[in-house]
Design a protein around this motif. Structure first.
Motif, PDB file in Angstrom:
ATOM      1  N   ARG A 178      -2.663  27.580 -35.929  1.00 26.40           N
ATOM      2  CA  ARG A 178      -4.041  27.080 -36.044  1.00 26.40           C
ATOM      3  C   ARG A 178      -4.672  27.487 -37.370  1.00 26.40           C
ATOM      4  NH1 ARG A 178      -2.746  28.965 -31.258  1.00 26.40           N
ATOM      5  NH2 ARG A 178      -2.915  27.653 -29.396  1.00 26.40           N
ATOM      6  N   ALA A 179      -4.439  28.722 -37.789  1.00 21.83           N
ATOM      7  CA  ALA A 179      -5.039  29.204 -39.042  1.00 21.83           C
ATOM      8  C   ALA A 179      -4.515  28.422 -40.238  1.00 21.83           C
ATOM      9  CB  ALA A 179      -4.755  30.694 -39.216  1.00 21.83           C
ATOM     10  N   LEU A 185      -7.006  21.980 -44.022  1.00 17.38           N
ATOM     11  CA  LEU A 185      -8.242  21.193 -43.966  1.00 17.38           C
ATOM     12  C   LEU A 185      -9.278  21.730 -44.952  1.00 17.38           C
ATOM     13  CD1 LEU A 185      -8.534  20.811 -40.094  1.00 17.38           C
ATOM     14  CD2 LEU A 185      -7.957  18.993 -41.717  1.00 17.38           C
ATOM     15  N   ASN A 186      -9.349  23.054 -45.089  1.00 16.60           N
ATOM     16  CA  ASN A 186     -10.304  23.660 -46.021  1.00 16.60           C
ATOM     17  C   ASN A 186     -10.014  23.268 -47.467  1.00 16.60           C
ATOM     18  OD1 ASN A 186     -11.477  24.901 -43.836  1.00 16.60           O
ATOM     19  ND2 ASN A 186     -10.604  26.916 -44.242  1.00 16.60           N
ATOM     20  N   GLU A 253      -7.943  23.279 -29.315  1.00 13.32           N
ATOM     21  CA  GLU A 253      -7.467  24.437 -30.069  1.00 13.32           C
ATOM     22  C   GLU A 253      -6.999  24.074 -31.481  1.00 13.32           C
ATOM     23  OE1 GLU A 253      -4.570  26.641 -27.899  1.00 13.32           O
ATOM     24  OE2 GLU A 253      -5.739  26.674 -26.031  1.00 13.32           O
ATOM     25  N   TRP A 254      -6.812  22.775 -31.724  1.00 16.43           N
ATOM     26  CA  TRP A 254      -6.270  22.354 -33.016  1.00 16.43           C
ATOM     27  C   TRP A 254      -7.337  21.587 -33.790  1.00 16.43           C
ATOM     28  CZ3 TRP A 254      -1.852  24.377 -34.669  1.00 16.43           C
ATOM     29  CH2 TRP A 254      -1.059  25.004 -33.701  1.00 16.43           C
ATOM     30  N   PRO A 255      -7.727  22.092 -34.976  1.00 23.55           N
ATOM     31  CA  PRO A 255      -8.865  21.516 -35.712  1.00 23.55           C
ATOM     32  C   PRO A 255      -8.623  20.087 -36.167  1.00 23.55           C
ATOM     33  CG  PRO A 255      -7.692  23.117 -37.075  1.00 23.55           C
ATOM     34  CD  PRO A 255      -7.130  23.230 -35.698  1.00 23.55           C
ATOM     35  N   SER A 284      -1.003  15.970 -36.073  1.00 27.57           N
ATOM     36  CA  SER A 284      -1.571  15.702 -37.395  1.00 27.57           C
ATOM     37  C   SER A 284      -3.075  15.501 -37.321  1.00 27.57           C
ATOM     38  CB  SER A 284      -0.918  14.455 -38.012  1.00 27.57           C
ATOM     39  OG  SER A 284      -1.463  14.183 -39.294  1.00 27.57           O
ATOM     40  N   SER A 285      -3.733  15.934 -38.386  1.00 27.11           N
ATOM     41  CA  SER A 285      -5.175  15.688 -38.518  1.00 27.11           C
ATOM     42  C   SER A 285      -5.445  14.329 -39.148  1.00 27.11           C
ATOM     43  CB  SER A 285      -5.812  16.778 -39.377  1.00 27.11           C
ATOM     44  OG  SER A 285      -5.250  16.777 -40.689  1.00 27.11           O
TER      45      SER A 285
END
Length: 376
Positions: A178-179, A185-186, A253-255, A284-285
């Motif tokens: 997750r991190a 994404l950041n 739990e997954w951004p 995937s995001s």
């Protein structure tokens, strides 16, 4: 070439030696080492030999006031040199000369330098984690880990060095954390992460949902390709699912999760019924179609076939025994610089080893290779 060339970026690296003892400039030693590796040198003695054979040519680019440093000097300096500073300079150079395009696949994966293991000093083999542009086939950056299991901590460090806005970052199951997803994404990118047993609940949810016959359903977004050769036929199939409810509460739990992906590879040999079936799961995001999923997942493995394989076969990285202090890590970065330079020179259509041999005996071609590094 945009911005600064490689030598300008390397010039910010601090010299670890006592200045009153210095006979050869750090810039000259670094430049000699880089061009010698481009020319196929594999050890300290061969780097010295390359310098002696090309001294007049080298003086067009550096001082070399006291001639070529002996191999012991080169080894000592490369062992003392800050590997972190060299890696940061490399990544900054690549930011200047490589502009990421929207949707570009950036594959992140690790590679162990097998002969860097030193039993006598109880020193484990060096493990490097690299970021690779699949489309342009260049290394964008790398960091060292103490072991393969430490890729989880190394990947965020590597991501921090990169300019990847708008890209799709692909990472194998080790990086399905997750991190790490949030770090991607950041950085303004999207993630495509492989799912295996290190995320057991996620894998179980996929197993409970997936059946092979889904690839035939008209209401599911699917895509397939076939390749034949050498008596084998390989079929690749993919599903892209945007119904995240199959994950239950795990979805939270997954951004920014948007796509669940399933890719199957079916291999048939000699017309016999398929026996070798491999299924991989992805999250995937990015909003991916089945076709985009399959292409991106295949692009990820280019880091194995286009980078790791060529480092081993073309540059004999796995046979390299350089390992004292920071020298092994620094030489891994130097090989990546050489790899990018040789890949970037496209006028001579040849493999890595042939390009290295031409560079070693043809100063004009070597200068042409260096032009891609911003060296003139």
């Amino acid at each position: 070439m945009n911005g600064l060339g490689l030598l300008q970026h390397l010039s910010i690296i601090s010299d670890p030696r006592q200045q009153w003892k210095v006979e050869h400039k750090l810039s000259d030693i670094l430049f000699l080492t880089i061009v010698a590796v481009i020319g196929g040198a594999e050890g300290w003695e061969e780097i010295e030999d390359f310098g002696i054979d090309h001294l007049d040519w080298l003086r067009q680019y550096g001082d070399f006031e006291n001639g070529v440093p002996v191999h012991d000097t080169i080894a000592r300096v490369m062992g003392m040199l800050s590997a972190t500073q060299l890696q940061k300079s490399f990544a900054a150079w690549m930011k200047d000369c490589h502009v990421a395009t929207e949707g570009e696949v950036i594959a992140i994966d690790g590679k162990t330098l097998r002969r860097s293991y030193d039993k006598g000093r109880r020193q484990g083999a060096i493990h490097m984690v690299s970021a690779f542009s699949a489309a342009n086939q260049v290394v964008l950056g790398q960091v060292k880990t103490d072991a393969k299991s430490n890729e989880i901590t190394a990947i965020p460090e590597l991501l921090e060095l990169l300019s990847i806005r708008g890209c799709l970052v692909t990472i194998d199951a080790m990086g399905c954390q997750r991190a790490i997803a949030q770090k991607v994404l950041n950085k303004g990118a999207d993630y495509l992460l492989a799912v295996k047993g290190n995320q057991p609940k996620l894998e179980e949810a996929f197993n409970n949902y997936f059946r092979m016959e889904m690839f035939q359903r008209p209401d599911v977004d699917s895509y397939s390709t076939q390749e034949s050769g050498h008596g084998r036929k390989e079929t690749r199939l993919s599903l892209a699912v945007d119904d995240l409810s199959i994950l239950g509460d795990l979805v939270f739990e997954w951004p920014e999760l948007k796509t669940l992906g399933i890719v199957a590879a079916v291999r048939e040999v000699g017309g016999e019924p398929a026996k070798d079936i491999k299924v991989r799961y992805y999250i995937s995001s990015a909003k991916l179609s089945a076709k985009e999923l399959l292409e991106a997942s295949r692009s990820h493995w280019s880091i194995e076939s286009q980078l790791h394989w060529q480092l081993d076969v073309g540059m004999r990285e796995d046979d390299c025994r350089i390992r004292r202090e920071q020298a092994g890590e620094n030489m891994a970065t130097i090989r990546h610089i050489a790899f990018n330079a040789l890949k970037g020179e496209t006028s001579f259509k040849a493999g890595m080893k042939r390009k290295q041999k031409r560079a070693s005996r043809n100063n004009a071609y070597l200068s042409q290779v260096l032009a891609g590094l911003g060296v003139s």
